[in-house]
Motif scaffolding. Structure first.
Motif, PDB file in Angstrom:
ATOM      1  N   ILE A 243      42.574  28.076  46.671  1.00  0.00           N
ATOM      2  CA  ILE A 243      41.600  27.918  45.587  1.00  0.00           C
ATOM      3  C   ILE A 243      42.304  28.251  44.275  1.00  0.00           C
ATOM      4  CG2 ILE A 243      39.383  28.681  44.649  1.00  0.00           C
ATOM      5  CD1 ILE A 243      38.779  29.721  47.555  1.00  0.00           C
ATOM      6  N   PRO A 244      42.269  27.343  43.302  1.00  0.00           N
ATOM      7  CA  PRO A 244      42.953  27.618  42.032  1.00  0.00           C
ATOM      8  C   PRO A 244      42.356  28.830  41.306  1.00  0.00           C
ATOM      9  CG  PRO A 244      42.334  25.301  42.189  1.00  0.00           C
ATOM     10  CD  PRO A 244      41.666  26.012  43.333  1.00  0.00           C
ATOM     11  N   LEU A 245      43.249  29.664  40.811  1.00  0.00           N
ATOM     12  CA  LEU A 245      42.890  30.764  39.912  1.00  0.00           C
ATOM     13  C   LEU A 245      43.616  30.450  38.611  1.00  0.00           C
ATOM     14  CD1 LEU A 245      41.443  33.464  39.471  1.00  0.00           C
ATOM     15  CD2 LEU A 245      43.509  34.608  40.303  1.00  0.00           C
ATOM     16  N   GLU A 246      42.891  29.802  37.723  1.00  0.00           N
ATOM     17  CA  GLU A 246      43.487  29.249  36.507  1.00  0.00           C
ATOM     18  C   GLU A 246      44.003  30.339  35.564  1.00  0.00           C
ATOM     19  OE1 GLU A 246      44.122  26.115  36.228  1.00  0.00           O
ATOM     20  OE2 GLU A 246      42.971  25.506  37.988  1.00  0.00           O
ATOM     21  N   VAL A 247      44.776  29.905  34.610  1.00  0.00           N
ATOM     22  CA  VAL A 247      45.339  30.756  33.568  1.00  0.00           C
ATOM     23  C   VAL A 247      44.202  31.474  32.829  1.00  0.00           C
ATOM     24  CG1 VAL A 247      46.605  30.648  31.377  1.00  0.00           C
ATOM     25  CG2 VAL A 247      47.326  29.237  33.315  1.00  0.00           C
ATOM     26  N   HIS A 248      44.359  32.766  32.610  1.00  0.00           N
ATOM     27  CA  HIS A 248      43.383  33.583  31.872  1.00  0.00           C
ATOM     28  C   HIS A 248      41.951  33.376  32.368  1.00  0.00           C
ATOM     29  CE1 HIS A 248      46.478  34.951  29.151  1.00  0.00           C
ATOM     30  NE2 HIS A 248      46.875  33.691  29.028  1.00  0.00           N
ATOM     31  N   SER A 249      41.784  33.518  33.675  1.00  0.00           N
ATOM     32  CA  SER A 249      40.451  33.367  34.263  1.00  0.00           C
ATOM     33  C   SER A 249      40.203  34.479  35.275  1.00  0.00           C
ATOM     34  CB  SER A 249      40.311  31.996  34.944  1.00  0.00           C
ATOM     35  OG  SER A 249      41.142  31.928  36.079  1.00  0.00           O
ATOM     36  N   GLU A 250      39.002  34.519  35.769  1.00  0.00           N
ATOM     37  CA  GLU A 250      38.666  35.480  36.812  1.00  0.00           C
ATOM     38  C   GLU A 250      37.784  34.794  37.847  1.00  0.00           C
ATOM     39  OE1 GLU A 250      34.791  37.938  35.327  1.00  0.00           O
ATOM     40  OE2 GLU A 250      36.718  38.587  34.522  1.00  0.00           O
ATOM     41  N   MET A 251      37.781  35.380  39.039  1.00  0.00           N
ATOM     42  CA  MET A 251      36.983  34.824  40.133  1.00  0.00           C
ATOM     43  C   MET A 251      36.327  35.975  40.889  1.00  0.00           C
ATOM     44  SD  MET A 251      38.141  32.372  43.289  1.00  0.00           S
ATOM     45  CE  MET A 251      38.679  31.095  42.156  1.00  0.00           C
ATOM     46  N   ALA A 252      35.026  35.846  41.112  1.00  0.00           N
ATOM     47  CA  ALA A 252      34.307  36.824  41.927  1.00  0.00           C
ATOM     48  C   ALA A 252      34.429  36.396  43.389  1.00  0.00           C
ATOM     49  CB  ALA A 252      32.846  36.886  41.513  1.00  0.00           C
ATOM     50  N   GLN A 253      34.658  37.357  44.263  1.00  0.00           N
ATOM     51  CA  GLN A 253      34.729  37.098  45.695  1.00  0.00           C
ATOM     52  C   GLN A 253      33.997  38.208  46.427  1.00  0.00           C
ATOM     53  OE1 GLN A 253      39.019  36.705  46.590  1.00  0.00           O
ATOM     54  NE2 GLN A 253      38.533  34.576  47.047  1.00  0.00           N
ATOM     55  N   GLU A 254      33.528  37.884  47.610  1.00  0.00           N
ATOM     56  CA  GLU A 254      32.945  38.891  48.491  1.00  0.00           C
ATOM     57  C   GLU A 254      33.774  38.935  49.753  1.00  0.00           C
ATOM     58  OE1 GLU A 254      28.787  38.137  49.159  1.00  0.00           O
ATOM     59  OE2 GLU A 254      28.259  39.333  47.409  1.00  0.00           O
TER      60      GLU A 254
ATOM     61  N   ASN B 156      45.435  37.241  34.185  1.00  0.00           N
ATOM     62  CA  ASN B 156      45.662  37.404  32.750  1.00  0.00           C
ATOM     63  C   ASN B 156      47.044  36.893  32.357  1.00  0.00           C
ATOM     64  OD1 ASN B 156      43.133  38.645  32.218  1.00  0.00           O
ATOM     65  ND2 ASN B 156      43.927  40.526  33.107  1.00  0.00           N
ATOM     66  N   THR B 157      47.561  35.933  33.123  1.00  0.00           N
ATOM     67  CA  THR B 157      48.895  35.390  32.857  1.00  0.00           C
ATOM     68  C   THR B 157      48.787  33.995  32.266  1.00  0.00           C
ATOM     69  OG1 THR B 157      49.268  34.224  34.950  1.00  0.00           O
ATOM     70  CG2 THR B 157      49.672  36.606  34.950  1.00  0.00           C
ATOM     71  N   ASP B 158      49.943  33.447  31.909  1.00  0.00           N
ATOM     72  CA  ASP B 158      50.022  32.078  31.414  1.00  0.00           C
ATOM     73  C   ASP B 158      50.368  31.104  32.533  1.00  0.00           C
ATOM     74  OD1 ASP B 158      49.425  32.839  28.787  1.00  0.00           O
ATOM     75  OD2 ASP B 158      51.528  33.283  28.353  1.00  0.00           O
ATOM     76  N   ASP B 159      50.289  31.565  33.784  1.00  0.00           N
ATOM     77  CA  ASP B 159      50.627  30.739  34.934  1.00  0.00           C
ATOM     78  C   ASP B 159      49.423  30.612  35.868  1.00  0.00           C
ATOM     79  OD1 ASP B 159      53.447  30.432  34.306  1.00  0.00           O
ATOM     80  OD2 ASP B 159      53.667  32.541  34.872  1.00  0.00           O
ATOM     81  N   PRO B 160      49.223  29.422  36.438  1.00  0.00           N
ATOM     82  CA  PRO B 160      48.151  29.266  37.421  1.00  0.00           C
ATOM     83  C   PRO B 160      48.569  29.874  38.763  1.00  0.00           C
ATOM     84  CG  PRO B 160      49.293  27.187  37.149  1.00  0.00           C
ATOM     85  CD  PRO B 160      49.898  28.146  36.160  1.00  0.00           C
ATOM     86  N   TYR B 161      47.615  30.450  39.467  1.00  0.00           N
ATOM     87  CA  TYR B 161      47.841  31.020  40.795  1.00  0.00           C
ATOM     88  C   TYR B 161      46.824  30.434  41.753  1.00  0.00           C
ATOM     89  CZ  TYR B 161      51.247  34.467  39.261  1.00  0.00           C
ATOM     90  OH  TYR B 161      52.382  35.063  38.794  1.00  0.00           O
ATOM     91  N   GLU B 162      46.977  30.775  43.017  1.00  0.00           N
ATOM     92  CA  GLU B 162      46.000  30.391  44.025  1.00  0.00           C
ATOM     93  C   GLU B 162      45.471  31.639  44.700  1.00  0.00           C
ATOM     94  OE1 GLU B 162      47.350  27.603  46.904  1.00  0.00           O
ATOM     95  OE2 GLU B 162      47.555  26.001  45.439  1.00  0.00           O
ATOM     96  N   ILE B 163      44.228  31.544  45.092  1.00  0.00           N
ATOM     97  CA  ILE B 163      43.566  32.658  45.751  1.00  0.00           C
ATOM     98  C   ILE B 163      42.829  32.100  46.963  1.00  0.00           C
ATOM     99  CG2 ILE B 163      41.499  32.420  44.333  1.00  0.00           C
ATOM    100  CD1 ILE B 163      41.297  35.460  44.303  1.00  0.00           C
ATOM    101  N   GLY B 164      42.679  32.896  47.965  1.00  0.00           N
ATOM    102  CA  GLY B 164      41.917  32.493  49.142  1.00  0.00           C
ATOM    103  C   GLY B 164      40.986  33.612  49.551  1.00  0.00           C
TER     104      GLY B 164
END
Length: 157
Positions: free
Chosen positions: A107-118, A65-73
């Motif tokens: 894996i990019p976690l874009e600005v104001h986005s969400e990602m489902a993971q298992e 929920n930020t204005d910055d891109p993050y990465e997730i793995g």
């Protein structure tokens, strides 16, 4: 003799989660006992937070929920609550050899986005005995480098 061996094997399997102390953890508690589910605009939520028996996977949603891109793995770690403190659950380092992409970022976690993971408990080769746990996730930002760690509790019955 055959029946005796089968009975012994069954008892061994059933006693694997006979008490919460059978979950293998590091000897010392984690230094950060208070980890929030949301920090600096990054949040972690579980689809399910109660499990009957050890789950094969734990479905989760990570939100940026930020204005910055993050990465997730795909990397998470598990902690077990005992003696009123959180302890990291140990598992074989072979998981990193079997899956070289098992890390915090990539894996990019874009600005104001969400990602489902298992998160796969099964792939760690551990069995979660009845007790209180928390799933811990670190999300990274490349430039400037920054890490945010969030955690959510769940229960195994």
């Amino acid at each position: 003799m055959k029946n005796w061996m089968m009975l012994s094997c069954m008892l061994l399997i059933l006693s694997g989660c006979g008490n919460a102390e059978s979950v293998k953890t590091l000897a010392e508690p984690v230094p950060d006992q208070l980890l929030p589910a949301q920090s600096e605009g990054i949040s972690l939520a579980l689809i399910q937070d109660e499990f009957e028996g050890s789950p094969a996977v734990i479905p989760a949603i990570v939100r940026n929920n930020t204005d910055d891109p993050y990465e997730i793995g795909p990397f998470y770690h598990l902690e077990f609550y005992k003696q009123a403190q959180w302890y990291i659950i140990t598992y074989s380092d072979a998981v990193f050899l079997l899956d070289p992409h098992y890390r915090d970022g990539g894996i990019p976690l874009e600005v104001h986005s969400e990602m489902a993971q298992e998160f796969s408990v099964e792939n760690l080769g551990v069995t979660l005995c009845p007790g209180k746990y928390r799933l811990v996730k670190t999300i990274t930002q490349r430039s400037p480098y920054h890490e945010i760690t969030v955690a959510v509790p769940f229960t195994v019955y």
